[in-house]
Scaffold this motif. Structure first.
Motif, mmCIF file in Angstrom:
data_model
loop_
_atom_site.group_PDB
_atom_site.id
_atom_site.type_symbol
_atom_site.label_atom_id
_atom_site.label_comp_id
_atom_site.label_asym_id
_atom_site.label_seq_id
_atom_site.Cartn_x
_atom_site.Cartn_y
_atom_site.Cartn_z
ATOM 1 N N MET A 28 40.967 -8.963 53.067
ATOM 2 C CA MET A 28 40.679 -10.528 53.283
ATOM 3 C C MET A 28 39.585 -10.715 54.137
ATOM 4 O O MET A 28 38.788 -9.978 54.932
ATOM 5 N N GLU A 29 39.077 -12.128 54.053
ATOM 6 C CA GLU A 29 38.022 -12.557 54.724
ATOM 7 C C GLU A 29 38.123 -12.252 56.427
ATOM 8 O O GLU A 29 39.009 -12.666 56.780
ATOM 9 N N THR A 30 36.974 -11.797 56.940
ATOM 10 C CA THR A 30 36.963 -11.521 58.347
ATOM 11 C C THR A 30 35.600 -11.725 58.800
ATOM 12 O O THR A 30 34.813 -12.139 58.043
ATOM 13 N N SER A 31 35.398 -11.832 59.952
ATOM 14 C CA SER A 31 34.236 -12.129 60.480
ATOM 15 C C SER A 31 33.841 -11.461 61.890
ATOM 16 O O SER A 31 34.625 -10.964 62.475
ATOM 17 N N THR A 32 32.672 -11.649 62.256
ATOM 18 C CA THR A 32 32.265 -10.876 63.669
ATOM 19 C C THR A 32 32.878 -11.390 64.834
ATOM 20 O O THR A 32 33.175 -10.792 65.869
ATOM 21 N N ILE A 33 33.404 -12.876 64.810
ATOM 22 C CA ILE A 33 34.054 -13.538 65.641
ATOM 23 C C ILE A 33 35.546 -12.760 65.917
ATOM 24 O O ILE A 33 36.239 -12.929 66.835
ATOM 25 N N ARG A 69 41.684 -16.614 54.098
ATOM 26 C CA ARG A 69 41.213 -17.157 55.221
ATOM 27 C C ARG A 69 39.869 -17.645 54.811
ATOM 28 O O ARG A 69 38.712 -17.256 53.910
ATOM 29 N N THR A 70 39.408 -18.755 55.591
ATOM 30 C CA THR A 70 38.240 -19.219 55.640
ATOM 31 C C THR A 70 37.093 -18.728 56.461
ATOM 32 O O THR A 70 37.678 -18.576 57.827
ATOM 33 N N THR A 71 36.019 -18.184 56.373
ATOM 34 C CA THR A 71 35.106 -17.777 57.225
ATOM 35 C C THR A 71 33.690 -18.581 57.085
ATOM 36 O O THR A 71 33.304 -19.079 56.133
ATOM 37 N N ILE A 72 32.962 -18.738 58.381
ATOM 38 C CA ILE A 72 31.809 -19.417 58.475
ATOM 39 C C ILE A 72 30.805 -18.464 58.782
ATOM 40 O O ILE A 72 30.925 -17.740 59.588
ATOM 41 N N ALA A 73 29.586 -18.609 58.189
ATOM 42 C CA ALA A 73 28.267 -17.831 58.820
ATOM 43 C C ALA A 73 27.099 -19.193 59.003
ATOM 44 O O ALA A 73 27.118 -19.940 58.259
ATOM 45 N N GLU A 74 26.360 -18.680 59.885
ATOM 46 C CA GLU A 74 25.349 -19.778 60.440
ATOM 47 C C GLU A 74 24.000 -18.970 60.399
ATOM 48 O O GLU A 74 24.000 -17.717 60.854
ATOM 49 N N LEU A 75 23.005 -19.469 60.150
ATOM 50 C CA LEU A 75 21.729 -19.021 60.466
ATOM 51 C C LEU A 75 20.898 -20.205 60.840
ATOM 52 O O LEU A 75 20.612 -21.187 60.290
ATOM 53 N N TYR A 76 20.253 -20.041 62.051
ATOM 54 C CA TYR A 76 19.286 -20.883 62.491
ATOM 55 C C TYR A 76 18.053 -20.257 62.934
ATOM 56 O O TYR A 76 17.865 -19.451 63.831
ATOM 57 N N ARG A 77 16.843 -20.360 62.285
ATOM 58 C CA ARG A 77 15.632 -19.734 62.502
ATOM 59 C C ARG A 77 14.716 -21.028 62.688
ATOM 60 O O ARG A 77 14.272 -21.513 61.814
ATOM 61 N N THR A 78 14.705 -21.242 64.006
ATOM 62 C CA THR A 78 13.998 -22.388 64.573
ATOM 63 C C THR A 78 12.488 -22.153 64.231
ATOM 64 O O THR A 78 11.797 -23.133 64.017
ATOM 65 N N GLU A 79 11.941 -20.953 64.729
ATOM 66 C CA GLU A 79 10.601 -20.890 64.275
ATOM 67 C C GLU A 79 10.110 -21.124 62.730
ATOM 68 O O GLU A 79 9.005 -21.581 62.510
ATOM 69 N N SER A 80 10.811 -20.944 62.003
ATOM 70 C CA SER A 80 10.516 -21.136 60.452
ATOM 71 C C SER A 80 11.407 -22.455 59.904
ATOM 72 O O SER A 80 11.500 -22.777 58.684
ATOM 73 N N LEU A 81 12.103 -23.176 60.686
ATOM 74 C CA LEU A 81 13.028 -24.394 60.360
ATOM 75 C C LEU A 81 13.961 -23.920 59.332
ATOM 76 O O LEU A 81 14.118 -24.792 58.136
ATOM 77 N N ASN A 82 14.550 -22.833 59.175
ATOM 78 C CA ASN A 82 15.539 -22.434 58.398
ATOM 79 C C ASN A 82 16.684 -22.485 58.984
ATOM 80 O O ASN A 82 17.222 -21.761 59.879
ATOM 81 N N VAL A 83 17.777 -23.454 58.519
ATOM 82 C CA VAL A 83 19.214 -23.819 59.069
ATOM 83 C C VAL A 83 19.994 -23.884 57.759
ATOM 84 O O VAL A 83 19.602 -24.451 57.113
ATOM 85 N N GLN A 84 20.855 -22.628 57.963
ATOM 86 C CA GLN A 84 21.809 -22.501 56.709
ATOM 87 C C GLN A 84 23.191 -22.452 57.393
ATOM 88 O O GLN A 84 23.286 -21.645 58.463
ATOM 89 N N VAL A 85 24.154 -22.912 56.654
ATOM 90 C CA VAL A 85 25.809 -22.619 57.087
ATOM 91 C C VAL A 85 26.166 -22.406 55.726
ATOM 92 O O VAL A 85 26.267 -22.953 54.565
#
Length: 178
Positions: A28-33, A69-85
């Protein structure tokens, strides 16, 4: 740099001295959390109510059924203005690239390499995006409230939990991996 499955999945291998899991693999879907609540479950410590993850001990060690189950992943790279979810559940995934104003949707059950995007304005993509929107709105409200309340303090561990973790570590030292 991305939230595609060529990078995102990471295997988690758990060894508990003297315990044999009912399942050798959890599909099943799992996450680092889920790591912290699972470790707490393995040592018999309660999971604090504010923890987002799920204790997977029952699924892996007690043979309880898996669930969708639903899982979420996030990516915030402020130096390159790359924000993804990304939001993922069994067989489906959406990735929202905020800076590019792009949404990608994939049927990962039939396209695990994420090569063919699904149409954006029809189900199940619209359902996944609504779920992602709810998660983002709820998360932002909680984050904003924590900032306003000044809850950026360090988390402390009680003595009983520390003792249980020390005992688990000592047992691990006595029983080397084979």
């Amino acid at each position: 740099r991305t939230l595609y499955d060529e990078i995102l999945p990471v295997p988690l291998i758990v060894y508990v001295p003297g315990a044999k899991p009912q399942r050798s693999e959890v599909a099943m879907e799992t996450s680092t959390i889920d790591v912290m609540p699972t470790v707490l479950g393995l040592v018999g410590a309660p999971v604090p109510p504010a923890v987002e993850g799920t204790d997977l001990t029952g699924v892996a060690y007690l043979g309880r059924p898996e669930w969708d189950r639903t899982t979420i992943a996030e990516l915030y790279r402020t130096e390159s203005l790359n924000v993804q979810v990304s939001l993922r559940r069994t067989g489906e995934k959406v990735i929202h690239h905020f800076n590019d104003r792009l949404v990608e949707s994939y049927d990962i059950a039939t396209d695990p390499g994420e090569h063919s995007r699904r149409p954006i304005r029809q189900p199940p993509t619209t359902e996944l995006m609504a779920e992602l929107q709810t998660w983002l709105n709820d998360g932002w409200a909680g984050y904003r409230d924590r900032i306003r309340a000044g809850l950026d303090r360090a988390v402390t561990m009680d003595a009983e939990t520390q003792d249980r973790l020390r005992a688990l570590h000592a047992e691990r030292e006595r029983t080397p991996l084979s």
